[in-house]
Design a protein around this motif. Structure first.
Motif, mmCIF file in Angstrom:
data_model
loop_
_atom_site.group_PDB
_atom_site.id
_atom_site.type_symbol
_atom_site.label_atom_id
_atom_site.label_comp_id
_atom_site.label_asym_id
_atom_site.label_seq_id
_atom_site.Cartn_x
_atom_site.Cartn_y
_atom_site.Cartn_z
ATOM 1 N N ALA A 56 3.502 -2.541 3.313
ATOM 2 C CA ALA A 56 4.830 -2.433 3.910
ATOM 3 C C ALA A 56 5.171 -1.022 4.366
ATOM 4 C CB ALA A 56 5.888 -2.913 2.908
ATOM 5 N N THR A 57 4.355 -0.031 3.991
ATOM 6 C CA THR A 57 4.746 1.356 4.261
ATOM 7 C C THR A 57 3.670 2.220 4.918
ATOM 8 O OG1 THR A 57 4.057 2.002 2.012
ATOM 9 C CG2 THR A 57 6.371 1.393 2.322
ATOM 10 N N ASP A 107 11.185 -5.335 4.353
ATOM 11 C CA ASP A 107 9.757 -5.275 4.652
ATOM 12 C C ASP A 107 8.920 -5.678 3.433
ATOM 13 O OD1 ASP A 107 10.231 -4.532 7.237
ATOM 14 O OD2 ASP A 107 9.788 -2.404 6.943
#
Length: 388
Positions: A109-110, A259
């Protein structure tokens, strides 16, 4: 049919534990089991009772809610709030199928392809592999090693490791496998660098309260400017001893939650419902349960320290494993692992876990053997170092 191996697997390394565990499981003689990441100390009675009861509940036989059961999310939020001094609500929490699943979901997600993620050297190879699966590049910053002393973060190397491609730090204290613990100076530098360089901190908090010699938890989310850039990934496996339940939690700032949910829904979603309420109950009982458990781990550490006196080991300040540098005697960790097997000890080499602190070491996990059995280790190790 022959095909090309996916590029994402090019640098995925074996963690070694799986192979050594399989050998030990089928070994004909009784072995001192120091290779694995299990523990012989059971979870709290309350967690076991709730698990048994959950089998009969229809609500436990469900995927829902997709972000995790309300009680566990609330318990995880309260747990992290108490440690960090920050106010987290249930809406800041996504439940994962174990801590490592939570780590992978957070990375997916990052972290974008080519982003660098700072970790320590050594670091659990499973974490390095997850960075690579997410498309990231692990950048290892060494602990400084002193034979018989505690591991210390090399702050100069940490500063130098940050470059234009750095996106995040993925850190654990106590660190696995070294047992190195970040002190106040380390955490303040980490926080300062994250704020100055606009980095995300992914905190693997699986062992954060397994601290020895009276140490207290220092939580980075409570440092200036860090609450909005810290993601805390916890697990029921290490502190709660619920390894087989496969329950983890991600506690994150509000901006990142959508997210994290999107990745979670596309990946493993949640652990079995049977396990979730039990993990919540265990979290709620840690104030009374944890001190005795930490005390037992510390006694086991001290037993190994006494057994290996005079040898070049790193002293764990927490956690449940210790490293011995066998390169001082002309062996690799892999060679030492084989020699120890012949003498009744199953231990895993550090191949793939570090650069400066990799296959030069053998790892002893002391969570699964009582003190009495650990007091047989010294003679076996010295026999393996010296020969037959």
């Amino acid at each position: 049919m022959l095909r090309t191996r996916p590029a994402r697997l090019q640098h995925i390394a074996s963690i070694g534990v799986d192979r050594m565990g399989a050998i030990a499981d089928h070994f004909s003689a009784d072995l001192l089991r120091l290779e694995n990441l299990d523990t012989d100390i059971p979870p709290t009675k309350e967690a076991l009772d709730v698990t048994r009861q959950a089998i009969a509940h229809d609500s436990s036989n469900s995927y829902l809610p997709f972000v995790g059961q309300d009680r566990l999310r609330a318990s995880a939020a309260a747990h992290v709030s108490a440690l960090s001094g920050q106010h987290y609500k249930m809406d800041h929490v996504v439940i994962s199928a174990g801590g490592l699943s939570g780590i992978l979901n957070t990375l997916l997600a990052t972290v974008d392809t080519g982003d660098e993620v700072i970790v320590t050297d050594p670091t659990y190879a499973g974490l390095l592999n997850r960075i690579r699966l997410a498309g990231g590049v692990p950048r290892q910053v060494p602990f400084d090693f002193t034979a018989g002393g505690e591991w210390k973060l090399n702050q100069t190397a940490l500063r130098a490791a940050i470059g234009p491609q750095t996106r995040a730090m993925l850190l654990m204290s106590p660190s696995m496998p070294s047992g190195g613990v970040f002190d106040s100076s380390d955490w303040h530098l980490i926080g300062q660098l994250c704020v100055e360089k606009d980095l995300l901190l992914i905190l693997d908090s699986a062992m954060e309260r397994l601290l020895f010699d009276g140490r207290a938890v220092i939580h980075p989310a409570g440092l200036p400017g860090m609450a909005e850039r810290t993601v805390i990934v916890g697990a029921a496996s290490k502190e709660l001893r619920m390894i087989g339940w496969r329950v983890g939690w991600i506690v994150a700032p509000e901006w990142l939650i959508p997210d994290l949910i999107a990745v979670s829904l596309a990946n493993v979603v949640v652990p079995v419902g049977i396990a979730q309420e039990a993990a919540a109950v265990a979290l709620e009982h840690t104030a009374s349960d944890l001190p005795g458990y930490v005390g037992e781990l510390e006694r086991r550490r001290d037993a190994i320290v006494s057994e290996l006196a005079g040898l070049p080991f790193g002293l764990p300040a927490g956690g449940w494993s210790m490293l011995l540098r066998v390169s001082d005697f002309g062996f690799t960790g892999t060679q030492m692992s084989e020699r120890l097997l012949e003498r009744g000890v199953c231990a895993t080499a550090m191949t793939g876990w570090g650069i400066e602190h990799g296959d030069q070491y053998i790892r002893f996990v002391f969570a699964n053997e009582p003190v009495g059995r650990l007091l047989t280790l010294g003679d076996k190790v010295r026999a393996a170092l010296e020969g037959v």
